[in-house]
Design a protein around this motif. Sequence first.
Motif, PDB file in Angstrom:
ATOM      1  N   MET A   1       0.857  -1.085  -0.099  1.00 20.97           N
ATOM      2  CA  MET A   1       0.038   0.213  -0.034  1.00 20.97           C
ATOM      3  C   MET A   1       0.929   1.109  -0.053  1.00 20.97           C
ATOM      4  O   MET A   1       1.861   1.411   0.777  1.00 20.97           O
ATOM      5  CB  MET A   1      -0.943  -0.046   1.442  1.00 20.97           C
ATOM      6  N   THR A   2       0.680   2.157  -0.883  1.00 18.35           N
ATOM      7  CA  THR A   2       1.221   3.550  -0.958  1.00 18.35           C
ATOM      8  C   THR A   2       0.563   4.444  -0.299  1.00 18.35           C
ATOM      9  O   THR A   2      -0.534   4.817  -0.774  1.00 18.35           O
ATOM     10  CB  THR A   2       1.451   3.716  -2.196  1.00 18.35           C
ATOM     11  N   THR A   3       0.933   5.004   0.635  1.00 18.25           N
ATOM     12  CA  THR A   3       0.253   6.106   1.472  1.00 18.25           C
ATOM     13  C   THR A   3       0.940   7.373   1.476  1.00 18.25           C
ATOM     14  O   THR A   3       1.556   7.814   2.469  1.00 18.25           O
ATOM     15  CB  THR A   3       0.094   5.635   3.097  1.00 18.25           C
ATOM     16  N   THR A   4       0.767   7.937   0.409  1.00 13.61           N
ATOM     17  CA  THR A   4       1.410   9.325   0.165  1.00 13.61           C
ATOM     18  C   THR A   4      -0.019  10.378  -0.281  1.00 13.61           C
ATOM     19  O   THR A   4      -0.734  10.112  -0.992  1.00 13.61           O
ATOM     20  CB  THR A   4       2.357   9.142  -0.978  1.00 13.61           C
ATOM     21  N   GLY A   5       0.423  11.349   0.262  1.00 15.27           N
ATOM     22  CA  GLY A   5      -0.612  12.463   0.037  1.00 15.27           C
ATOM     23  C   GLY A   5      -1.901  12.243   0.923  1.00 15.27           C
ATOM     24  O   GLY A   5      -1.906  11.225   1.751  1.00 15.27           O
ATOM     25  N   THR A   6      -2.880  13.191   0.741  1.00 11.90           N
ATOM     26  CA  THR A   6      -4.142  13.285   1.402  1.00 11.90           C
ATOM     27  C   THR A   6      -4.937  11.769   0.803  1.00 11.90           C
ATOM     28  O   THR A   6      -5.081  11.627  -0.111  1.00 11.90           O
ATOM     29  CB  THR A   6      -4.917  14.308   1.261  1.00 11.90           C
ATOM     30  N   GLY A   7      -5.753  11.177   1.802  1.00 13.54           N
ATOM     31  CA  GLY A   7      -6.432  10.062   1.726  1.00 13.54           C
ATOM     32  C   GLY A   7      -5.818   8.857   0.794  1.00 13.54           C
ATOM     33  O   GLY A   7      -6.772   8.176   0.441  1.00 13.54           O
ATOM     34  N   ALA A   8      -4.624   8.689   0.981  1.00 10.27           N
ATOM     35  CA  ALA A   8      -4.175   7.650   0.139  1.00 10.27           C
ATOM     36  C   ALA A   8      -4.577   6.386   0.892  1.00 10.27           C
ATOM     37  O   ALA A   8      -4.805   5.254   0.264  1.00 10.27           O
ATOM     38  CB  ALA A   8      -2.744   7.388  -0.071  1.00 10.27           C
ATOM     39  N   ALA A   9      -4.617   6.319   2.270  1.00  6.70           N
ATOM     40  CA  ALA A   9      -4.813   5.074   2.732  1.00  6.70           C
ATOM     41  C   ALA A   9      -6.311   4.569   2.655  1.00  6.70           C
ATOM     42  O   ALA A   9      -6.650   3.321   2.775  1.00  6.70           O
ATOM     43  CB  ALA A   9      -4.491   5.184   4.452  1.00  6.70           C
ATOM     44  N   PRO A 138       7.172   3.072   7.870  1.00  3.33           N
ATOM     45  CA  PRO A 138       5.843   3.490   8.267  1.00  3.33           C
ATOM     46  C   PRO A 138       4.931   2.687   7.202  1.00  3.33           C
ATOM     47  O   PRO A 138       3.814   2.346   7.694  1.00  3.33           O
ATOM     48  CB  PRO A 138       5.961   4.996   7.738  1.00  3.33           C
ATOM     49  N   GLU A 139       5.305   2.312   6.012  1.00  3.04           N
ATOM     50  CA  GLU A 139       4.641   1.628   5.115  1.00  3.04           C
ATOM     51  C   GLU A 139       4.308   0.168   5.762  1.00  3.04           C
ATOM     52  O   GLU A 139       3.347  -0.413   5.567  1.00  3.04           O
ATOM     53  CB  GLU A 139       5.180   1.328   3.742  1.00  3.04           C
ATOM     54  N   ALA A 140       5.472  -0.370   6.239  1.00  2.00           N
ATOM     55  CA  ALA A 140       5.308  -1.673   6.769  1.00  2.00           C
ATOM     56  C   ALA A 140       4.425  -1.717   8.108  1.00  2.00           C
ATOM     57  O   ALA A 140       3.831  -2.527   8.347  1.00  2.00           O
ATOM     58  CB  ALA A 140       6.712  -2.367   7.034  1.00  2.00           C
ATOM     59  N   ALA A 141       4.328  -0.719   8.760  1.00  3.81           N
ATOM     60  CA  ALA A 141       3.455  -0.576  10.180  1.00  3.81           C
ATOM     61  C   ALA A 141       2.087  -0.345   9.460  1.00  3.81           C
ATOM     62  O   ALA A 141       1.317  -0.932  10.244  1.00  3.81           O
ATOM     63  CB  ALA A 141       4.070   0.795  10.842  1.00  3.81           C
ATOM     64  N   ASP A 142       1.809   0.280   8.438  1.00  2.00           N
ATOM     65  CA  ASP A 142       0.364   0.433   8.015  1.00  2.00           C
ATOM     66  C   ASP A 142       0.087  -1.094   7.411  1.00  2.00           C
ATOM     67  O   ASP A 142      -1.049  -1.557   7.901  1.00  2.00           O
ATOM     68  CB  ASP A 142       0.203   1.094   6.833  1.00  2.00           C
ATOM     69  N   HIS A 143       0.696  -1.837   6.689  1.00  2.00           N
ATOM     70  CA  HIS A 143       0.408  -3.196   6.484  1.00  2.00           C
ATOM     71  C   HIS A 143       0.328  -4.200   7.849  1.00  2.00           C
ATOM     72  O   HIS A 143      -0.872  -4.686   7.554  1.00  2.00           O
ATOM     73  CB  HIS A 143       1.578  -4.182   5.912  1.00  2.00           C
ATOM     74  N   ALA A 144       0.919  -3.756   8.845  1.00  2.15           N
ATOM     75  CA  ALA A 144       0.812  -4.594  10.103  1.00  2.15           C
ATOM     76  C   ALA A 144      -0.358  -4.267  10.901  1.00  2.15           C
ATOM     77  O   ALA A 144      -0.569  -4.696  11.972  1.00  2.15           O
ATOM     78  CB  ALA A 144       2.175  -4.629  10.647  1.00  2.15           C
ATOM     79  N   ARG A 145      -0.650  -2.892  10.646  1.00 11.27           N
ATOM     80  CA  ARG A 145      -1.521  -2.235  11.610  1.00 11.27           C
ATOM     81  C   ARG A 145      -1.257  -1.912  12.893  1.00 11.27           C
ATOM     82  O   ARG A 145      -2.068  -2.389  14.012  1.00 11.27           O
ATOM     83  CB  ARG A 145      -3.078  -2.788  11.633  1.00 11.27           C
ATOM     84  N   VAL A 146       0.046  -1.608  13.171  1.00 15.60           N
ATOM     85  CA  VAL A 146       0.692  -1.448  14.679  1.00 15.60           C
ATOM     86  C   VAL A 146       0.935   0.198  14.661  1.00 15.60           C
ATOM     87  O   VAL A 146       1.194   0.773  13.688  1.00 15.60           O
ATOM     88  CB  VAL A 146       1.787  -1.976  14.721  1.00 15.60           C
TER      89      VAL A 146
END
Length: 455
Positions: A1-9, A138-146
């Motif tokens: 998942m790329t979480t860059t800019g607003t609303g990416a997630a 940070p991207e890996a943390a998003d995947h793990a939801r930690v």
Amino acid sequence: MTTTGTGAAAVHAPGRSFRPLAGVLAATVVSVTGTRVSAIALPWFVLATTGSATMTGLVAFAEMAPYVAVKALTGPLVDRLGPRVVSWTTDAVSAVTAGLVPLLHARGLLPFWALLVMVAVIGAMRGPGDLAKSVMVPEAADHARVPMERATGLSGVTERLASTIGPAVGGGLVALIGPLAGLAVNAVTFALGSLIIAVALPRGMGRPAVPAVAAVAAEPSAEEQPAGYWRMFREGFTFLRSEPLLLTVIVMIGITNLIDAGFTTVLVPVWARESGNGPAAIGLAAAVMGATAVVGSLIAAAVASRLPRRTVFFAGFLLCGAPRFLVLALDAPMWLVLTVFAIGGFGAGFLNPILGAVLFERVPRHLLGRVHALGDSLSWAGIPLGGLVAGAAVATVGLIPGLIAGGALYFATTTLAGLRPEWREMDRFRGHAGSAVQAGGAADAADDSEPAHCA
């Protein structure tokens, strides 16, 4: 998942997966382990072959000067090429170069100038490689939801674990076989780190950063095209300049890094030689400090989100800073040296998780590579000089006065810096990654306007 800019997630939310975080941490631990082995083997190799503390400091300068300079300039490239590609390619080049050092020396083809060149190449590759791995956390943390503090705490644990294993292995290898064995291990770990990033991470991990401005028409305007290198570099510099807390952190860490560099690369090896304890003592002291730092990092990962950052941060520096210098200067018995290093390691374990969380919270994702690169490079700017300064100090005034002066400067820096008002900002955006800009200032940063201030 790329979480860059607003609303990416919100665009794409995959299921929870710990594989990306495990992959990044595994690559980090093997690379850092090799670097810590080399940190013992290389200075001892130079001391054994030249007998000069000044030349030992020069080798440290040759590695760290390119590290800092290249890292400062590669932030936009990491954002544009993607941290995954940068990480595995730079580690691969480092593996080949590090492997050439023992090979050429064994054949009598390694003059001192050639060693300096090879060490400089390794330093130049390590800079962007370390940056790329850090940017993927940070991207890996998003995947793990930690939570971000937990992810940075786990990252700190792996680094501390490597800082325990590496010196123990390095000290033992150098004492039993010789420093060239440690340099060979460094080459192997670089190769393994490159393989993990290239093969083990899931597809789509560590892609190039997406421009913060979303396309609103079929044909994007000129402002919506990906920025050029120098424009991207300028955006990162402009954002960093607008962050008083990050600038204050950089200045303080820059001074302590300079002192630590001289301590690790020159003062400790000279102490080990003059005291008769040898390279095994270097590895043992560093391993003990690394082991207690792992404990501190584990505690930080578990409870740091509920502790006052400022108090914990400066208490950690108080434990891990000046006491190490003083215990060596007093020619204390080895059990006391190990005790002081153990206490210092525990305090140090809390530092990087806090610093990492503050950085990831205050910097928007699309600027992370650039700002992280600039911040790291500025805070590491003194490291190349640390070995030179320490080597000159030992040659001029001797080991004991050099240790006392270093400890006093360390204490003054970490104590006086805490009085500045910027440190009150450490908890302002707690738990919100890149919140200040992602909440409404991303477009401003992308079109060269002044970025949104967090303060």
